[in-house]
Design an enzyme around this catalytic site. Structure first.
Site, mmCIF file in Angstrom:
data_model
loop_
_atom_site.group_PDB
_atom_site.id
_atom_site.type_symbol
_atom_site.label_atom_id
_atom_site.label_comp_id
_atom_site.label_asym_id
_atom_site.label_seq_id
_atom_site.Cartn_x
_atom_site.Cartn_y
_atom_site.Cartn_z
ATOM 1 N N CYS A 2 0.880 -1.162 0.000
ATOM 2 C CA CYS A 2 0.000 0.000 0.000
ATOM 3 C C CYS A 2 0.917 1.210 0.000
ATOM 4 O O CYS A 2 2.127 1.068 0.184
ATOM 5 C CB CYS A 2 -0.851 0.079 1.265
ATOM 6 S SG CYS A 2 -2.015 -1.280 1.474
ATOM 7 N N GLY A 27 -1.270 1.034 -4.819
ATOM 8 C CA GLY A 27 -2.556 0.475 -4.438
ATOM 9 C C GLY A 27 -3.670 1.148 -5.190
ATOM 10 O O GLY A 27 -3.800 2.370 -5.121
ATOM 11 N N ASN A 99 1.275 -0.189 5.795
ATOM 12 C CA ASN A 99 1.671 -0.934 4.598
ATOM 13 C C ASN A 99 2.321 -2.220 5.071
ATOM 14 O O ASN A 99 3.204 -2.180 5.938
ATOM 15 C CB ASN A 99 2.662 -0.088 3.780
ATOM 16 C CG ASN A 99 3.245 -0.849 2.602
ATOM 17 O OD1 ASN A 99 2.625 -1.758 2.069
ATOM 18 N ND2 ASN A 99 4.428 -0.463 2.188
ATOM 19 N N GLY A 100 1.907 -3.347 4.511
ATOM 20 C CA GLY A 100 2.496 -4.627 4.898
ATOM 21 C C GLY A 100 1.423 -5.640 5.231
ATOM 22 O O GLY A 100 0.249 -5.447 4.899
ATOM 23 N N TYR A 235 9.892 -4.049 -8.953
ATOM 24 C CA TYR A 235 8.556 -3.805 -9.503
ATOM 25 C C TYR A 235 7.768 -2.661 -8.837
ATOM 26 O O TYR A 235 7.252 -1.786 -9.512
ATOM 27 C CB TYR A 235 7.736 -5.090 -9.407
ATOM 28 C CG TYR A 235 6.291 -4.947 -9.837
ATOM 29 C CD1 TYR A 235 5.946 -4.921 -11.186
ATOM 30 C CD2 TYR A 235 5.278 -4.812 -8.898
ATOM 31 C CE1 TYR A 235 4.628 -4.767 -11.584
ATOM 32 C CE2 TYR A 235 3.951 -4.654 -9.290
ATOM 33 C CZ TYR A 235 3.626 -4.639 -10.628
ATOM 34 O OH TYR A 235 2.326 -4.483 -11.017
#
Ligand code: SF4
Length: 464
Positions: A2, A27, A99-100, A235
């Protein structure tokens, strides 16, 4: 994966939305901003891009932002689902986003949660109540329980805080000017408003920023080994982002050079063109073309109004999206030998379609190169490669993959070359080698080994 954002210091909400747009690639499920007005938390959210968030004409002193990418839990399917990824949720004394992915929610959750953010907020509110509202003590207790990846940005008592798990899986950086403090998943946010990045939030560190400019740093949970997610470099992250002092663009360029060495060892016909699959692989394709001394040509163009195929959830959605994702420069393809460069081959959907399209348009040969080595293990730390079953490399050998995608040659990055290109030793490579850096992820791996893997990812909820 995210995108998270925290801003301390007066900023127009419309400007905060612009900054959040720089994290939109992290996201695309939904996006939201949260701020304090008077004594109240106010939230504005939208499905899809931050561009759709409707905002009042205000300049709050403290703002949180989030772009959501669903791994486990609920996907934002309707407007009613928007209250799940940034907020105080049921808590009063705290608001956050993260995030995670927490791998052991099932061990500690006393009820069902739609998202990790809700679970973390509930836990933190409980531990604040038990620890005289002292944030470092509450975070210390929380951190001793959680396994997995979490880069958190939040608000407590009118202060902005940031906390990163002790392995440092997911990026989190901060920078300050005279009037502003900005914490974000990626440093491009700071570049846009002309603030220098001060540094990464250290793994296991809690930072608390006060309105009067004071910064407090607490060492909450130290780990001798860090596990920065290598896939951020390959990426996820924007090429202009710097993570752990490594510019993502430079890493991708070095990945291309390494692929050129691998290509030369194969002793196959030199291609007429090196062609990047936009946009992530462009720096690698450029390096590869230079090293092979052949031109790079942007023959595959992106339909800009579509999102990233990896982030959509079902195979049907992916197939439909893959079909309309690219536009080709058709008159450059006939009778040419083309070396296509992509960042990775996760499920094989995109690679197969591109090779078929290029051959259909008259290419004499199509080679396919991936800057990422084969991913043959699932990620439990926050990206949606949820089950081994979905990964083409977990079920097929290299030659079978080459045949499946229809390429005349397939070139994968070597793991050692990948590590050298990134320039860090302390990386998470678990989706490449199955060596999960945290205990509960290893436990999940063991539990799943004897089971038929399902298509859905709910193991964090059921394996406790
Ligand atoms: S398993 Fe792979 S994608 Fe997941 S955190 Fe580790 S390196 Fe990143």
């Amino acid at each position: 994966m995210c995108g998270v954002l925290g801003i301390l210091g007066k900023m127009p909400l419309s400007m905060a939305r612009e900054l959040l747009l720089l994290l939109a690639h992290r996201g695309q499920d939904a996006a939201g901003l949260l701020w304090i007005s008077g004594n109240e938390y106010i939230e504005a959210k939208a499905m899809g891009s931050p561009a759709f968030i409707e905002l009042p004409d205000e300049s709050p002193k403290i703002i949180l932002g989030s772009t959501r990418y669903p791994t486990i839990g609920k996907r934002v399917g309707t407007e009613k689902d928007l209250d799940i990824f940034v907020g105080p949720f049921q808590a009063e004394q705290i608001a956050l986003t993260h995030n995670g992915n927490i791998t052991n929610m099932a061990v500690y959750a006393e009820k069902d949660y739609f998202t990790d953010a809700q679970f973390i907020t509930d836990k933190l509110a409980k531990y604040l109540s038990e620890n005289n509202n002292i944030l470092p003590d509450a975070i210390r207790k929380l951190s001793s329980e959680l396994d997995g990846a979490f880069s958190i940005v939040g608000i407590h008592e009118g202060k902005l805080f940031a906390f990163r798990d002790s392995r440092g899986f997911k990026p989190l950086v901060f920078g300050r000017s005279k009037d502003l403090t900005v914490i974000a998943s990626e440093s491009t946010v700071h570049s846009m408003i002309g603030i220098d990045v001060e540094r990464d939030v250290y793994p296991g560190e809690l930072l608390i920023f006060s309105q009067d400019g004071k910064l407090e740093s607490f060492s909450i949970s130290q780990n001798a080994l860090h596990s920065h997610c290598f896939f951020e470099y390959v990426y996820f992250a924007h090429p202009a982002t710097t993570i752990e002092n490594q510019l993502v663009y430079d890493v991708r360029f070095r990945l291309g050079r390494a692929l050129a060495s691998a290509f030369k060892k194969m002793n196959i016909e030199t291609p007429d063109y090196v062609v990047p699959v936009p946009d992530t692989s462009r720096p690698a394709a450029q390096a590869l073309a230079e090293a092979l001394d052949v031109p790079m040509r942007e023959i595959i163009l992106k339909n800009r109004y579509l999102g990233r195929t990896f982030i959509v959830r079902t195979q049907e959605e992916r197939n439909a999206m893959a079909k309309s994702k690219y536009i080709y420069l058709t008159d450059k393809i006939r009778n040419k030998t083309i070396l296509v460069v992509d960042d990775s081959i996760v499920r094989g959907t995109t690679a197969k379609m591109i090779v078929k399209d290029l051959k259909g348009l008259g290419a004499s040969k199509v080679y396919f190169a991936a800057t990422c080595p084969p991913q043959d293990h699932p990620c439990y730390y926050g990206i949606d490669i949820s089950t081994g079953k979905e990964l083409i490399a977990s079920n097929s050998r290299k030659e079978e993959i080459r045949k499946y995608i229809g390429a005349d040659a397939l070139i994968y990055q070597d793991i050692n070359d990948l590590v050298n290109a990134i320039g860090l030793k302390d990386l998470c490579l678990a989706c490449l080698d199955g060596d999960y850096p945290t205990e509960h992820a290893r436990y999940i791996q063991e539990q799943l080994q004897d089971e038929e893997e399902s298509d859905s990812r709910d193991y964090e909820r059921v394996i406790g």
